[in-house]
Structure formats: C-alpha cells, structure tokens
Design a protein around this motif. Structure first.
Motif, short mmCIF file in Angstrom:
data_model
loop_
_atom_site.label_atom_id
_atom_site.label_comp_id
_atom_site.label_asym_id
_atom_site.label_seq_id
_atom_site.Cartn_x
_atom_site.Cartn_y
_atom_site.Cartn_z
N ILE A 90 0.84 -1.20 0.00
CA ILE A 90 0.00 0.00 0.00
C ILE A 90 0.88 1.25 0.00
O ILE A 90 0.64 2.20 -0.75
N ALA A 137 1.13 4.15 -2.83
CA ALA A 137 0.92 5.55 -2.45
C ALA A 137 2.07 6.43 -2.92
O ALA A 137 1.86 7.51 -3.47
N HIS A 179 -4.73 5.78 4.11
CA HIS A 179 -4.03 4.65 3.51
C HIS A 179 -2.72 4.32 4.22
O HIS A 179 -2.20 3.23 4.05
N PRO A 217 -5.05 1.03 8.32
CA PRO A 217 -5.10 1.72 7.02
C PRO A 217 -5.72 0.83 5.94
O PRO A 217 -5.61 -0.41 5.99
N ALA A 263 -6.45 -0.18 1.75
CA ALA A 263 -5.84 -0.21 0.43
C ALA A 263 -6.55 0.77 -0.50
O ALA A 263 -7.76 1.00 -0.37
N HIS A 264 -5.81 1.33 -1.44
CA HIS A 264 -6.38 2.18 -2.48
C HIS A 264 -7.24 1.32 -3.41
O HIS A 264 -6.83 0.22 -3.79
N GLN A 321 -5.23 -3.08 5.46
CA GLN A 321 -3.91 -3.64 5.22
C GLN A 321 -3.71 -4.95 5.97
O GLN A 321 -4.38 -5.21 6.96
#
Length: 138
Positions: free
Chosen positions: A30, A34, A44, A58, A60-61, A95
């Motif tokens: 991740i 980023a 994230h 956090p 994940a995108h 995550q």
C-alpha cells in the motif's frame, strides 16, 4: 484454481474457465502504491487516521486493488489485453488482509470479485474486464 477451456470468438475471447488467486495486501504494498501515485492520504498510511475514519487499520487504495486484479489476470493470459474495465467497491480492504480474487468468464468479459480471505469471504469489490486477444494497436 484454474479451469481453462479457451475458445476464440472473433473480436472477443470466450474462456469457459474460473480462476481464483489469494494475495496478502500488505502495508508495504500500500505504501509503495501511495508513493508511486502520489496518493498519500493518511487513511491509507496512518493507523490513527484510519481508526478515526472507523477502520481497524489503514485501507488499500481502490485503484491499487483494481490494478492487482488486472495484473493477476494478465500474468496468466499474456496474449490478451484489457481495453476497458469497471469495478464497484462494497467496502474497503484493510492492510495485512488476505484478498481472494475470483475470475469467471462471461462471453468477451471476465467477471472479477474481490473477497476477504477466501471464496466465501465478505465481498470487497465486483467488476468486469472486457478482454481481447492479440496485440493492442493504438
């Protein structure tokens, strides 16, 4: 798990198969995404920001998960390309979670479902790729 039965259908590809792959979505992956994309949103990358947003860690995108889904497919099908895709997210993936990517053929598209842990896990996202075989000409 993969059950290939390939049939060429002119412009499209009709596979007649189902495939599943599980991948651990790590904090390092991740963070790498980023940094590569410049999307450094704290949700994230920072545990406290994620907790304040209601997540245990956090997340994940979404574009990262969509890219992973396409990459997995293209690893197995090196002569194919994806001219278009769509994905609807049902919930975020935190995550250090095992993500299960399940693919099923449907005409000239590949339906993909991302689930948490395994094929029976909670749905993270669903979408589809339009798939073509051969070299992409721009």
């Amino acid at each position: 798990m993969r059950r290939p039965i390939h049939h060429d259908r002119g412009n499209g590809v009709d596979f007649g198969w189902r495939q599943m792959r599980r991948i651990q979505i790590t904090a390092a992956a991740i963070r790498g995404y980023a940094e590569l994309t410049g999307d450094l949103a704290p949700i994230h990358l920072q545990a406290e920001a994620a907790r304040q947003a209601g997540y245990q860690a956090p997340i994940a995108h979404g574009m990262y998960l969509m890219g992973v889904a396409q990459s997995i497919y293209l690893e197995e099908h090196r002569t194919h390309w994806i001219p278009s895709y769509n994905m609807k997210f049902h919930r975020p993936l935190v995550q250090d979670t095992l993500a299960c990517f399940v693919y099923e053929a449907c005409g000239d598209s590949i339906q993909v479902t991302i689930r948490e842990q395994d094929e029976a896990g909670e749905i993270i996202a669903k979408g589809a790729f339009i798939v073509r075989e051969g070299v992409c000409s721009l």
